[in-house]
Design an enzyme around this catalytic site. Structure first.
Site, PDB file in Angstrom:
ATOM      1  N   ASP A  17      31.330 -40.481  26.817  1.00 57.82           N
ATOM      2  CA  ASP A  17      32.749 -40.058  27.500  1.00 57.82           C
ATOM      3  C   ASP A  17      33.631 -40.066  26.592  1.00 57.82           C
ATOM      4  O   ASP A  17      33.727 -41.175  25.869  1.00 57.82           O
ATOM      5  CB  ASP A  17      32.919 -40.694  28.867  1.00 57.82           C
ATOM      6  CG  ASP A  17      33.575 -39.948  29.777  1.00 57.82           C
ATOM      7  OD1 ASP A  17      34.101 -38.901  29.506  1.00 57.82           O
ATOM      8  OD2 ASP A  17      34.254 -40.329  30.896  1.00 57.82           O
ATOM      9  N   HIS A  19      34.017 -32.556  20.979  1.00 56.21           N
ATOM     10  CA  HIS A  19      32.501 -32.508  21.213  1.00 56.21           C
ATOM     11  C   HIS A  19      31.763 -32.284  19.978  1.00 56.21           C
ATOM     12  O   HIS A  19      30.607 -33.101  19.768  1.00 56.21           O
ATOM     13  CB  HIS A  19      32.387 -31.306  22.184  1.00 56.21           C
ATOM     14  CG  HIS A  19      32.723 -31.418  23.381  1.00 56.21           C
ATOM     15  ND1 HIS A  19      32.562 -32.335  24.159  1.00 56.21           N
ATOM     16  CD2 HIS A  19      33.485 -30.469  24.298  1.00 56.21           C
ATOM     17  CE1 HIS A  19      33.253 -32.338  25.478  1.00 56.21           C
ATOM     18  NE2 HIS A  19      33.835 -30.961  25.243  1.00 56.21           N
ATOM     19  N   LEU A  22      11.237 -43.200  17.566  1.00 59.78           N
ATOM     20  CA  LEU A  22      12.329 -43.311  18.636  1.00 59.78           C
ATOM     21  C   LEU A  22      12.095 -42.093  19.642  1.00 59.78           C
ATOM     22  O   LEU A  22      12.055 -41.098  19.295  1.00 59.78           O
ATOM     23  CB  LEU A  22      13.573 -43.154  18.022  1.00 59.78           C
ATOM     24  CG  LEU A  22      15.022 -43.265  18.992  1.00 59.78           C
ATOM     25  CD1 LEU A  22      14.966 -44.494  19.517  1.00 59.78           C
ATOM     26  CD2 LEU A  22      16.075 -42.456  18.096  1.00 59.78           C
TER      27      LEU A  22
HETATM   28  C1  FPP Z   1      32.450 -36.198  27.754  1.00 61.52           C
HETATM   29  O1  FPP Z   1      33.453 -36.063  27.213  1.00 61.52           O
HETATM   30  C2  FPP Z   1      31.231 -35.516  26.953  1.00 61.52           C
HETATM   31  C3  FPP Z   1      30.488 -34.622  27.317  1.00 61.52           C
HETATM   32  C4  FPP Z   1      30.711 -33.695  28.698  1.00 61.52           C
HETATM   33  C5  FPP Z   1      29.368 -33.876  26.799  1.00 61.52           C
HETATM   34  C6  FPP Z   1      28.862 -35.260  25.825  1.00 61.52           C
HETATM   35  C7  FPP Z   1      28.375 -34.170  24.562  1.00 61.52           C
HETATM   36  C8  FPP Z   1      28.276 -34.718  23.557  1.00 61.52           C
HETATM   37  C9  FPP Z   1      28.482 -35.824  22.811  1.00 61.52           C
HETATM   38  C10 FPP Z   1      27.975 -33.638  22.588  1.00 61.52           C
HETATM   39  C11 FPP Z   1      26.510 -33.725  22.284  1.00 61.52           C
HETATM   40  C12 FPP Z   1      25.733 -32.818  23.354  1.00 61.52           C
HETATM   41  C13 FPP Z   1      25.034 -31.968  23.030  1.00 61.52           C
HETATM   42  C14 FPP Z   1      24.653 -30.971  24.103  1.00 61.52           C
HETATM   43  C15 FPP Z   1      24.294 -31.383  21.877  1.00 61.52           C
HETATM   44  P1  FPP Z   1      34.425 -35.400  27.908  1.00 61.52           P
HETATM   45  O2  FPP Z   1      34.817 -33.991  27.754  1.00 61.52           O
HETATM   46  O3  FPP Z   1      34.453 -35.533  29.440  1.00 61.52           O
HETATM   47  O4  FPP Z   1      35.937 -36.163  27.379  1.00 61.52           O
HETATM   48  P2  FPP Z   1      37.209 -36.688  28.239  1.00 61.52           P
HETATM   49  O5  FPP Z   1      36.740 -37.566  29.376  1.00 61.52           O
HETATM   50  O6  FPP Z   1      38.053 -37.387  27.241  1.00 61.52           O
HETATM   51  O7  FPP Z   1      37.687 -35.296  28.828  1.00 61.52           O
END
Ligand code: FPP
Length: 234
Positions: free
Chosen positions: A12, A29, A123
């Protein structure tokens, strides 16, 4: 046991990482994928056997269309175009979640990622994609009910082990350590059944900033804990 066998991560904070830099959310992301790659490599190096990451939840579809589209593109890049990197690193990919409702192209990417890495065993990387813990349990209940109706077993024979077999993680050990980055203190529908005895580690660090040093802190914290599984040790 000093190193956890199975680590799960709620990644997150990508959006906030980008916001701090006055960048659009998708930069966060993109950086999040780099963070994921770093942790995957490190897990392989130190002998962690299973890594489960929350990439996209059943609730994430409610985000702005542009962001959802970008996340899908990132997924295609990481597990399609760049799959060779995982193949070479001995990673065995499994998607956990309902992929029947994503586009045929994406279903194909997941199937081919699983197929091409199926002989790897360094893994195990489980990617929770269109995943929700309650949905997983609900579909397990459906499967069990249907098999009872077909006479495969009786209601009395439904044990916890039977329930396990109907989950996406059926043949995998439960997570020992679950990490949530980004400062929130909740489970967000992640591995509800499997986390019954997991140790949790929460950190304010945003996912793109979660480097090896941060990961070592989580592993160190895990090491200090006494896991009793409901028992008493004198
Ligand atoms: C949360 O950050 C993250 C996600 C919803 C997606 C997690 C995805 C990745 C780390 C990329 C890898 C994934 C793929 C599909 C290759 P947020 O957007 O909720 O952050 P915030 O809480 O700061 O808004």
């Amino acid at each position: 046991m000093s190193i956890p066998n199975h680590v799960a991560i709620i990644m997150d904070g990508n959006g906030r990482w980008a916001k701090q830099r006055r960048l659009p959310r998708y930069f966060g992301h993109r950086e999040g994928v780099n963070s994921l790659k770093r942790i995957v490599r490190y897990c392989g190096d130190i002998g962690i056997k299973i890594l489960t990451v929350y990439a996209f939840s059943t609730e994430n579809w409610n985000r702005p269309a542009g962001e959802v589209q970008y996340l899908m593109k990132l997924m295609e890049l990481t597990f399609g175009v760049e799959l060779e990197e995982l193949v070479q690193n001995g990673v065995k990919v499994r998607v956990i979640g309902d992929i029947t409702s994503v586009s045929p192209k994406q279903q194909q990417i997941w199937r081919s990622a699983e197929e091409r890495t199926k002989h790897n065993d360094r893994l195990f990387l489980n990617v929770a994609f269109n995943y929700g813990g309650r949905m997983e349990i609900t579909q397990a209940i459906r499967g069990i009910a249907s098999d009872v109706l077909e006479g495969k077993f009786t209601i009395d024979q439904i044990t916890e082990e039977v329930v396990n077999r109907y989950l996406y993680t059926k043949d995998l050990a439960d997570p020992d350590l679950i990490i949530r980055t980004g400062g929130e203190l909740r489970m967000s529908n992640f591995l509800l059944w499997q986390s019954a005895y997991s140790e949790w580690y929460f950190t304010e660090t945003l996912w793109p900033d979660f480097d090896i040093e941060e990961f070592k802190k989580a592993l160190e914290s895990f090491k200090q804990r006494e896991r009793r599984f409901g028992r008493v040790y004198e």
